[in-house]
Design an enzyme around this catalytic site. Structure first.
Site, PDB file in Angstrom:
ATOM      1  N   PRO A 224     -13.711   7.659   8.775  1.00  8.18           N
ATOM      2  CA  PRO A 224     -13.396   7.987   7.382  1.00  8.18           C
ATOM      3  C   PRO A 224     -12.156   8.865   7.200  1.00  8.18           C
ATOM      4  O   PRO A 224     -11.653   8.980   6.095  1.00  8.18           O
ATOM      5  CB  PRO A 224     -14.644   8.749   6.926  1.00  8.18           C
ATOM      6  CG  PRO A 224     -15.215   9.323   8.185  1.00  8.18           C
ATOM      7  CD  PRO A 224     -14.890   8.351   9.274  1.00  8.18           C
ATOM      8  N   ASP A 247      -3.594   0.865   8.676  1.00  9.54           N
ATOM      9  CA  ASP A 247      -3.693   0.996   7.224  1.00  9.54           C
ATOM     10  C   ASP A 247      -2.874   2.209   6.785  1.00  9.54           C
ATOM     11  O   ASP A 247      -2.687   3.152   7.563  1.00  9.54           O
ATOM     12  CB  ASP A 247      -5.161   1.231   6.812  1.00  9.54           C
ATOM     13  CG  ASP A 247      -5.999  -0.042   6.922  1.00  9.54           C
ATOM     14  OD1 ASP A 247      -5.422  -1.102   7.207  1.00  9.54           O
ATOM     15  OD2 ASP A 247      -7.224   0.048   6.716  1.00  9.54           O
ATOM     16  N   LYS A 269       2.284  -1.006   3.912  1.00 12.05           N
ATOM     17  CA  LYS A 269       3.464  -0.702   3.117  1.00 12.05           C
ATOM     18  C   LYS A 269       4.571  -1.719   3.335  1.00 12.05           C
ATOM     19  O   LYS A 269       5.732  -1.390   3.337  1.00 12.05           O
ATOM     20  CB  LYS A 269       3.996   0.679   3.511  1.00 12.05           C
ATOM     21  CG  LYS A 269       3.234   1.804   2.902  1.00 12.05           C
ATOM     22  CD  LYS A 269       4.171   2.918   2.554  1.00 12.05           C
ATOM     23  CE  LYS A 269       3.404   4.095   1.962  1.00 12.05           C
ATOM     24  NZ  LYS A 269       3.670   5.314   2.676  1.00 12.05           N
ATOM     25  N   GLY A 300      -9.229   1.807   8.346  1.00 14.83           N
ATOM     26  CA  GLY A 300     -10.065   2.932   7.934  1.00 14.83           C
ATOM     27  C   GLY A 300     -11.544   2.570   8.058  1.00 14.83           C
ATOM     28  O   GLY A 300     -11.929   1.408   7.880  1.00 14.83           O
ATOM     29  N   GLY A 301     -12.376   3.546   8.402  1.00 14.60           N
ATOM     30  CA  GLY A 301     -13.827   3.326   8.478  1.00 14.60           C
ATOM     31  C   GLY A 301     -14.175   2.324   9.554  1.00 14.60           C
ATOM     32  O   GLY A 301     -13.717   2.412  10.690  1.00 14.60           O
ATOM     33  N   ASP A 302     -14.975   1.323   9.160  1.00 13.28           N
ATOM     34  CA  ASP A 302     -15.337   0.246  10.094  1.00 13.28           C
ATOM     35  C   ASP A 302     -14.561  -1.010   9.682  1.00 13.28           C
ATOM     36  O   ASP A 302     -14.449  -1.306   8.490  1.00 13.28           O
ATOM     37  CB  ASP A 302     -16.850  -0.020  10.002  1.00 13.28           C
ATOM     38  CG  ASP A 302     -17.259  -1.120  10.963  1.00 13.28           C
ATOM     39  OD1 ASP A 302     -17.647  -0.781  12.092  1.00 13.28           O
ATOM     40  OD2 ASP A 302     -17.160  -2.311  10.592  1.00 13.28           O
ATOM     41  N   MET A 382     -14.945   1.829  -3.229  1.00 10.41           N
ATOM     42  CA  MET A 382     -13.894   1.482  -4.203  1.00 10.41           C
ATOM     43  C   MET A 382     -14.417   1.544  -5.641  1.00 10.41           C
ATOM     44  O   MET A 382     -14.254   0.595  -6.411  1.00 10.41           O
ATOM     45  CB  MET A 382     -13.353   0.069  -3.904  1.00 10.41           C
ATOM     46  CG  MET A 382     -12.692  -0.044  -2.557  1.00 10.41           C
ATOM     47  SD  MET A 382     -12.228  -1.731  -2.140  1.00 10.41           S
ATOM     48  CE  MET A 382     -13.676  -2.316  -1.303  1.00 10.41           C
ATOM     49  N   ALA A 410     -13.745  12.302   1.961  1.00  8.18           N
ATOM     50  CA  ALA A 410     -14.811  12.814   2.826  1.00  8.18           C
ATOM     51  C   ALA A 410     -14.288  13.088   4.225  1.00  8.18           C
ATOM     52  O   ALA A 410     -13.458  12.335   4.746  1.00  8.18           O
ATOM     53  CB  ALA A 410     -15.941  11.786   2.902  1.00  8.18           C
TER      54      ALA A 410
HETATM   55  C1  LIG Z   1     -11.105  -0.969   1.312  1.00  9.49           C
HETATM   56  S1  LIG Z   1     -12.501   0.058   1.491  1.00  9.49           S
HETATM   57  C2  LIG Z   1     -12.543   0.200   3.223  1.00  9.49           C
HETATM   58  C3  LIG Z   1     -13.803   0.788   3.728  1.00  9.49           C
HETATM   59  C4  LIG Z   1     -13.757   1.040   5.218  1.00  9.49           C
HETATM   60  N1  LIG Z   1     -13.631  -0.175   5.958  1.00  9.49           N
HETATM   61  C5  LIG Z   1     -14.982   1.815   5.698  1.00  9.49           C
HETATM   62  O1  LIG Z   1     -15.818   1.278   6.429  1.00  9.49           O
HETATM   63  O2  LIG Z   1     -15.051   3.022   5.359  1.00  9.49           O
HETATM   64  C6  LIG Z   1     -11.856   1.596   0.956  1.00  9.49           C
HETATM   65  C7  LIG Z   1     -12.910   2.471   0.338  1.00  9.49           C
HETATM   66  O3  LIG Z   1     -13.605   3.188   1.331  1.00  9.49           O
HETATM   67  C8  LIG Z   1     -14.009   4.425   0.790  1.00  9.49           C
HETATM   68  N2  LIG Z   1     -13.414   5.507   1.588  1.00  9.49           N
HETATM   69  C9  LIG Z   1     -12.533   5.385   2.576  1.00  9.49           C
HETATM   70  N3  LIG Z   1     -12.247   6.601   3.103  1.00  9.49           N
HETATM   71  C10 LIG Z   1     -12.958   7.499   2.412  1.00  9.49           C
HETATM   72  C11 LIG Z   1     -13.104   8.904   2.459  1.00  9.49           C
HETATM   73  N4  LIG Z   1     -12.457   9.639   3.357  1.00  9.49           N
HETATM   74  N5  LIG Z   1     -13.932   9.499   1.578  1.00  9.49           N
HETATM   75  C12 LIG Z   1     -14.624   8.779   0.685  1.00  9.49           C
HETATM   76  N6  LIG Z   1     -14.534   7.458   0.590  1.00  9.49           N
HETATM   77  C13 LIG Z   1     -13.715   6.818   1.447  1.00  9.49           C
HETATM   78  C14 LIG Z   1     -13.524   4.480  -0.632  1.00  9.49           C
HETATM   79  O4  LIG Z   1     -14.563   4.001  -1.463  1.00  9.49           O
HETATM   80  C15 LIG Z   1     -12.371   3.532  -0.586  1.00  9.49           C
HETATM   81  O5  LIG Z   1     -12.068   3.020  -1.874  1.00  9.49           O
END
Ligand SMILES: C[S@@+](CC[C@H](N)C(=O)[O-])C[C@H]1O[C@@H](n2cnc3c(N)ncnc32)[C@H](O)[C@@H]1O
Length: 485
Positions: A224, A247, A269, A300-302, A382, A410
């Site tokens: 995250p 990303d 970008k 980002g994230g998974d 999102m 977060a």
């Molecule tokens: C395109 S999605 C990708 C999600 C990502 N693949 C994941 O598993 O976290 C992007 C969304 O993830 C959430 N997100 C990503 N980073 C975040 C963070 N640090 N704090 C809170 N929400 C986050 C938000 O809802 C953001 O709009």
């Protein structure tokens, strides 16, 4: 600052002064390095006595007298006796003997680094005598990171190197082989005791030296935000990648884990556009791997949670590439956790749904309502583009009072959390000026755990205010506000 070297002590005369455990430890190290060692100890401790059988050791059962360092290449004074320290240092200076008077940096020609040894591999940590404690603590960390398999792995790579040199393979063709060995699963095989398979795999890479090869792609989750939430696999791949397509929102501290030789491409970008062109990214990945590069696609994230990882995997596999998927900590779970909200809680919440708030990504008001009615905890990624509409639909589906929270940024120092009943959340978020990225959590779990008072937390943890680790686990971090309650 000292100049780090490894001394060749085989057959050289060395002397240790002192009779305690420390002297025994130093003696052991010098014997290990092949020194021809004299230990001067009036009443040797049991550990020193245990070394008596060593053929290269001479144990003199008496105190030090000036002249004892004659003929020594190197001496360690671990006597802890001020007068001996003074005299031994003076003698060493006079005779040109390298000396280390333990715990007296001003009386040291060299400092003994804290060592991690794995077969022929040694990793030394030195603080130039500033803090042996820190050197030891870092050594302990390295001990856990560099497993025993690195010993046989180093020998195996050494064997490959000798043979490639014998065959006259140019350095430029050798290096890719070493990189492949490093990135391969050979260390895992050695760790699990599959030595024959490890040798076989290494031999295959050795014989392919100089031949063009197809690279690999790893779809890697970056978590995250906070780099400490990266997986070990992600760290290793970043450190070894030729190119990383990342990303836009990836934390700079995460990108800093790449090697200085890694090419970093901000895939979000392209041509100054706000969002990436998926076709362009996939084409770039295929081209780079096709040219023999080991590529990381960092998301980002998974990668598979609203990350378009599935589409990329399909295209890469269709292109015949070797693709590895490294899961990441998704914000869907990390954002509530960072805010101290458990997404399940015995007796209160036993089901969870993760959905997108973006209609472009498949959200629809009807599905949102249906899912909200069906589960205990709802996590919406999102959500900001449609927050008012999402909240209004949720009110229709589950009533106005269900607790809700928006967790923005977060796990980062800029994290912010807004909590309010769902009917009031959109307004509270607007008033608080919440910005992307943010995750919406809806359910009784949001209010289930009392908010932690920072002062109480620090006191109960026995730590001063601002202890980041404790805050990260238990509740809001310093500089993180909770609004809307
Ligand atoms: C395109 S999605 C990708 C999600 C990502 N693949 C994941 O598993 O976290 C992007 C969304 O993830 C959430 N997100 C990503 N980073 C975040 C963070 N640090 N704090 C809170 N929400 C986050 C938000 O809802 C953001 O709009």
């Amino acid at each position: 600052m000292g100049y780090p070297v490894t001394l060749q002590l085989r057959g050289r005369r060395c002397t240790v002064l002192g009779e305690g455990k420390l002297a025994a430890e130093k003696a052991q190290g010098l014997l290990h390095a092949g020194a021809h060692l004299t230990v001067i100890a009036a009443t040797p401790c049991a550990e020193l006595e245990a070394l008596r059988a060593e053929p290269e050791l001479t144990l003199l059962r008496r105190g030090y007298v000036p002249g004892d360092l004659a003929g020594s290449f190197l001496a360690i004074d671990a006597s802890g006796d001020q007068e001996v320290n003074r005299l031994s240092f003076a003698e060493a200076e006079e005779r040109g003997v390298l000396i280390n008077v333990v715990d007296q940096p001003e009386r040291c020609d060299f400092y003994a680094p804290a060592l991690v040894r794995r077969g022929p591999l040694s990793v030394a940590v030195s603080t130039d005598g500033e803090s042996p404690f820190l050197a030891g603590a870092l050594r302990a960390r390295l001990e856990r990171t560099i497993g025993d398999e690195w010993g046989p792995f180093t020998s195996l790579v050494g064997g490959v190197r000798r043979r490639l040199r014998e065959r006259g393979v140019p350095i430029a063709e050798q290096t890719p082989v070493y990189r492949r060995l490093l990135r391969s699963e050979i260390r895992d095989l050695l760790r699990d005791g599959h030595t024959a398979e490890a040798r076989y795999a290494a031999a295959a890479m050795e014989s392919a030296a100089g031949r063009p090869r197809t690279g690999t792609v790893a779809l890697v989750g970056a978590g995250p935000g906070d780099p400490s939430l990266l997986t070990l696999a992600a760290r290793e791949l970043l450190a070894e990648a030729d190119t990383v397509y990342h990303d836009s929102l990836i934390d700079p501290r995460t990108l800093a884990l790449c090697s200085p030789h890694t090419r970093l491409v901000d895939a979000g970008k392209r041509g100054g556009r706000a969002s990436a062109d998926q076709g362009w990214i996939t084409a770039q990945l295929i081209e780079a791997a096709g040219a023999g590069e080991d590529v990381v696609r960092l998301k980002g994230g998974d990668p598979f949670v609203f990350g378009r990882g599935g589409e990329e995997l399909t295209a890469l596999r269709r292109a015949g590439l070797e693709v590895m998927v490294v899961p990441g900590v998704s914000s869907a779970l990390a954002a509530p956790a960072a805010a101290g909200i458990p997404v399940t809680l015995r007796g209160l919440a036993s089901s969870l749904a993760v959905l997108t708030g973006s209609e472009r990504d498949g959200s629809s008001p009807e599905r949102l309502e249906a899912i909200a009615r069906a589960v205990d905890t709802l996590v919406v990624l999102m959500p900001l583009g449609n927050l008012e509409r999402i909240c209004a639909r949720l009110v229709t589906a589950i009533g106005p009072d269900r607790p809700a929270a928006l967790v923005a940024s977060a796990t980062l120092r800029t994290e912010r959390v807004v909590r309010a009943p769902i009917a009031r959340l959109a307004r509270a978020a607007a008033e608080a000026g919440i910005t992307s990225p943010a995750t919406l959590v809806v359910g009784e779990v949001v209010d289930a755990i009392p908010l932690q008072q920072v002062g109480e937390l620090a006191a109960s943890a026995g730590a001063g205010p601002g202890t980041h680790d404790v805050m990260a686990v238990a509740g809001p971090r310093p500089g993180i506000e909770e609004v809307g309650r």
